[in-house]
Structure formats: structure tokens, C-alpha cells
Design an enzyme around this catalytic site. Structure first.
Site, short mmCIF file in Angstrom:
data_model
loop_
_atom_site.label_atom_id
_atom_site.label_comp_id
_atom_site.label_asym_id
_atom_site.label_seq_id
_atom_site.Cartn_x
_atom_site.Cartn_y
_atom_site.Cartn_z
N GLY A 1 38.27 48.06 45.85
CA GLY A 1 38.10 49.62 46.07
C GLY A 1 36.88 50.11 46.24
O GLY A 1 36.59 50.50 47.31
N ASP A 2 35.83 49.62 45.23
CA ASP A 2 34.61 50.51 45.44
C ASP A 2 33.47 49.21 45.27
O ASP A 2 32.55 49.56 44.72
CB ASP A 2 34.26 51.62 44.66
CG ASP A 2 34.52 51.19 43.20
OD1 ASP A 2 35.15 50.32 42.82
OD2 ASP A 2 34.21 52.17 42.09
#
Lengths: 189, 345
Positions: free
Chosen positions: B250-251
């Protein structure tokens, strides 16, 4: 030409002559590796190239090949059943055979079967005229009419007369017992 | 009136009536069955029919108010629904019409939507339907629909399989256009092999965004997506074409810097990336503030660089960055692992 028609041609060639030959024909005609998709429409040219490549590969006249396609179609149970909805016996079937393109349109609106004109000068003589459309339809219909005579147990001579005409001479309506047909779908029974 | 309407009653025999309406019923004024059409007779099965009370043969479903034969006249011409008390208990629809001369009523019935079951249950054939009846066409359409739906379902299955296959083969992260984990894995294996052969060293950077979740939670996913796209832009800006950048979670991002052997230089690159990430990104006028924690390891720390081991060491360095207050770049301490690890077996 509608994908269903192209896919019938593909199914016929693959089921009858094997996947290897179909691959060769498809490659020669320029059909993609996945073959035809039933719900798409293709250029008529492509269909013609497949027919030509198949006739070449099998050393068979184009008309004979297409008549065999018609016979193959009747061997497919769902399609045979749909055809049997056309009449209770072969004569009844022949008398309503000109409704077939309309029935097909009822099923698939853009199927593109040509209109048929039925001419019955004598009770045992039927002529089917193909007003327009691809000349390949007449031999396919000749094959269908021949196979349906067997299916109903009738004895008939079915012949291609030129590019757009099929003649049927009915010799005996109840020659053999024919195959069973139940209005109810078999899987529901 | 068009002047052509004949007011005379038509005299029709029951056989002819049966051919016109194979599912008719003639009921006398006192409610007894007088005659039955051939198809309806088939449905009723064995047992006497003529002289039977209509209400013993059928349950009237609609209109509910029709309780006795005396009410029939009031409902003439309306659609009525009846259930057969014999055989399969089929529900039929129809209408009642009174006959002239006190002869009672004609009830003409037909199958409703349940026609397919009825055809199966009673083994009906074309001959059981009047030529004007479109029931057989309805059955035809039902089969055609099933066949066409079958083709469509098959097409959908083929498309779904093709989509899954192309997704499995994809090497790109759809949002940022960076490589994905698959792409990174392939590049890292290649880089490790080259490094082991002494044909090129590299640095592996793990970047975890800081405060990204806060952006997502307060400003929504669209803001989050914008931030990720901007981060990808920063990473492209701060690296060379020959380097590999991938979004692996995701990040989480991974950067493979080719030709790097100097920890200080890589640390400076990491610090520059972080300071770029810390510039507020405007989303609909709102500033999104994030930072990043970077952990680095270098292929030259290993005698035989192994992707898994390098990932693990870069992770450890990333956690060190987070532990020490985020927004910083830590190079893994190469001395903490034996310089020449024994290859297993």
C-alpha cells in the site's frame, strides 16, 4: 458473418478433422489462435478464407464441405431440438422451413441468415430459394434438410440446384422410425 | 357497430370446439362439467369428468370472491386463476363466457408462465396445442435463451481467465505506473546474480511512507492515491533510468540503485528523497503532509547477495529509521552479519 456461424464452422472442422487440422486452417486463413468468439461479428472475407483453406486442406469441393457442415449442425443436440420445434413431421417441418431465418432472428437478432422463399409446386416437391446473402447458405441448408429428413425418419432426395436453390423430393414420409423429440427439455425431465 | 356484426349464435360441436380450444370446459348452469377439451382432459388424468362438479375439479384462486357457480356470471370476461385438484395440481389461467340459451358457461384455460413444467409433467406434444397458440414458440425461446446464455457464460469464463492471466503476468502497478512486486523480484534476482559474479554492485532501499494512513483516513482514498502518485514522481525524479523503482505494498516502495557501493552517497540520496516527500501535496486545497523512513543495504556487504536476506536487512534498517523518529534514512550495519556467510549445504 456472425460469430455463431463462424464458430459452427470452427466446431465442425475441429470436431470432424481434429484440432491439428483446424489450427492449420485457422493459420492459413488468418484466424487468431483463440479461434472465433460466438458473440462477436467478423468480416465475411475471413469466413470465406476459412472455407477456402478447409476445402484446400481436405481436397473437397466447397459445396460438399458446406453440406457436411449442415449435417454436423443437426448432430448437435441443442440445435437439433431447436430445428424440431419447426414441425411435428418432416412435411410440417418443410412447410415452415422458410420461418427458420425469422426463428433464428428471434434467438439472436443480428444472426444475419438470408430470407428464404419456399415453393411447393407438388405435395412432394419443395424448392427453397435464397433471395440474397452469402452463397454458402444454400449448401449448408441442403445438409440440414438432408439430416433432418433422417431425424424425422422420412426418405427424401435433397439436392443443391445452382448457387441459391435447394430442391427436396419427398419419397416417403414415414420411411424409418426417426429420432425421438419431446417438447420438454431433456435436462428438466 | 360496423353493420357487419352478426348477432346470431354460432353452433359449434364439442369436437370442433376442442380443436379450437383444446383446454376448454363446458359447465352447465348448475355447475356440472358437460364437456372437456382434449388437452385439459389429459391434465385431469383418469377418473370421471363429465357430470363432475366444477368446484370439485378446480380450486378457484382468483377472483377469491368466486365461491359458487351463481357468481360466475359476474366474472364473465375477466381473467380467472384456477388450480386443478387432480393430477399435478397445475394452476391454469383463463376466462369464462356465458353461453346463449341457458346452456351454462364456457371456460377456456391456458398454461401461464409454468408451461415448461406442464409440458414435462403431462408429456404434451405440439398436437396438444392449437395452431394459433404460441406456447410452442415460448418453449422454443426458452431453449434458445438457455443456449445463448450458455454461449455468453462461456465467453465470460474465457474473458475472466484471460483477464486473470494477464493480471498475473502484469509487471506494473496500475496506480503509479511503477513496477510491482513481481517486476522487482525479477530485477533483484538478476541484480544479485550479476553482483555475485562481480559484474555490478547495487543498493537496495526500502521506503515506508510515514503518516500516509492519516492522509487516507482524514482526506479519503482519492487524496491517498494522489499522494502515492506524487511519491512515484519524486522517486522517478531522484533516480536514474537504469534504476528500478517498485511499489510493493500500500505505502511501501523499493528502489534498486545500480552501481552504488558507497553507503554515505546512498544515505544522501535517501535523505534527498525524504526531504522531497516532506513537501506538502495539495489535495483540493488541503495540504497532505507525509514523510518516509528508508532502510538501505548494499550488495557489496554480501559475499553472495541473496534477495531474501537483503530484503530482511533493509527492513531491519527501515525499522531503525522508524524507531529513531521517522523521516530518516538508515544504512544497515554490514558488520553485524559475518562478512562471509557460509552458504547452506
Amino acid at each position: 458473418m456472425h460469430g455463431l456461424i463462424n464458430r459452427s464452422l470452427q466446431g465442425f472442422l475441429r470436431d470432424t478433422y481434429g484440432p491439428a487440422l483446424w489450427s492449420r486452417i485457422a493459420e492459413a486463413a488468418g484466424v487468431g489462435a483463440e479461434g472465433f468468439e460466438a458473440m462477436l461479428t467478423y468480416e465475411d472475407d475471413l469466413t470465406d478464407r476459412v472455407i477456402e483453406a478447409a476445402a484446400d486442406a481436405l481436397a473437397k469441393p466447397r459445396e460438399a464441405l458446406l453440406e457436411d457442415l449442415g449435417i454436423y449442425l443437426v448432430s448437435l443436440e441443442p440445435l437439433r431440438r431447436l430445428l424440431r420445434f419447426g414441425g411435428v413431421d418432416y412435411v410440417d417441418f418443410l412447410q415452415t422451413v422458410d420461418e427458420l431465418p425469422e426463428r433464428a432472428r428471434l434467438a439472436v437478432a443480428d444472426i444475419g441468415l438470408p430470407d428464404l422463399i419456399l415453393d411447393a409446386p407438388e405435395p412432394d416437391q419443395f424448392t427453397l430459394h435464397f433471395a440474397a446473402g452469402h452463397p454458402g447458405f444454400a449448401p449448408v441448408f441442403a445438409g440440414i434438410l438432408r439430416a433432418m429428413a433422417d431425424d424425422y425418419g422420412a426418405f427424401a432426395l435433397v439436392d443443391l440446384d445452382g448457387e441459391r436453390k435447394v430442391k427436396v423430393e419427398l419419397l416417403q414420409t414415414a420411411y424409418a422410425s426417426g429420432r425421438a423429440f419431446d417438447l420438454a427439455r431433456p435436462e428438466d425431465a | 357497430m360496423d353493420g357487419l356484426t352478426v348477432q346470431d349464435a354460432a353452433l359449434v360441436g364439442t369436437d370442433a370446439l376442442g380443436r379450437l380450444m383444446p383446454m376448454y370446459l363446458w359447465v352447465t348452469p348448475n355447475g356440472l362439467v358437460r364437456a372437456v377439451g382434449p388437452t385439459l382432459k389429459k391434465l385431469c388424468g383418469a377418473g370421471p369428468l363429465i357430470g363432475t362438479r366444477f368446484l370439485d375439479l378446480f380450486e378457484v384462486e382468483k377472483p377469491r370472491a368466486l365461491l359458487s357457480m351463481a357468481d360466475v356470471e359476474a366474472f364473465s370476461g375477466q381473467r380467472i386463476l384456477v388450480t386443478l385438484k387432480r393430477g399435478q395440481g397445475t394452476t391454469l389461467r383463463g376466462q369464462v363466457q356465458p353461453l346463449d340459451g341457458g346452456q351454462g358457461w364456457i371456460l377456456n384455460l391456458s398454461f401461464g408462465i409454468s408451461v415448461a413444467e406442464a409440458v414435462r409433467d403431462y408429456r404434451l406434444t405440439n398436437a396438444d396445442f392449437a395452431p394459433t397458440d404460441l406456447t410452442v414458440e415460448l418453449l422454443y425461446l426458452t431453449e434458445v435463451k438457455a443456449a445463448v446464455m450458455g454461449e455468453l457464460a462461456a465467453l465470460n469464463r474465457r474473458l475472466e481467465a484471460a483477464r486473470a492471466a494477464s493480471e498475473a503476468q502484469a509487471l506494473t502497478d496500475a496506480l503509479t505506473g511503477l513496477g510491482n512486486r513481481r517486476a522487482l523480484d525479477a530485477e533483484l534476482i538478476r541484480a544479485c546474480t550479476l553482483a555475485a559474479r562481480g559484474e555490478g554492485q547495487f543498493a537496495l532501499l526500502h521506503l515506508d511512507l510515514d503518516f500516509f494512513k492519516a492522509v487516507n483516513d482524514t482526506l479519503g482514498h482519492a487524496a491517498g492515491d494522489l499522494v502515492l502518485t506524487e511519491v512515484a514522481g519524486v522517486l522517478r525524479e531522484e533516480t536514474r533510468k537504469s534504476d528500478t523503482i517498485a511499489r510493493v505494498g500500500g505505502d511501501e516502495f523499493v528502489i534498486l540503485l545500480r552501481g552504488e557501493t558507497d553507503p554515505d552517497r546512498v544515505e544522501r540520496i535517501g535523505a534527498r528523497i525524504i526531504s522531497e516527500l516532506e513537501r506538502p501535496i495539495l489535495y483540493e486545497g488541503q495540504p497532505c503532509r507525509i514523510s518516509g523512513s528508508i532502510g538501505v543495504t548494499l550488495s557489496r556487504f554480501y559475499a553472495s547477495p541473496d534477495p531474501e536476506m537483503m530484503h530482511s536487512d533493509a527492513d531491519e534498517a527501515t525499522y531503525a529509521s522508524k524507531r529513531n523518529g521517522r523521516g530518516r534514512c538508515t544504512v544497515w550495519d554490514g558488520s553485524s552479519r559475518p562478512a562471509e556467510p557460509e552458504p547452506g549445504a
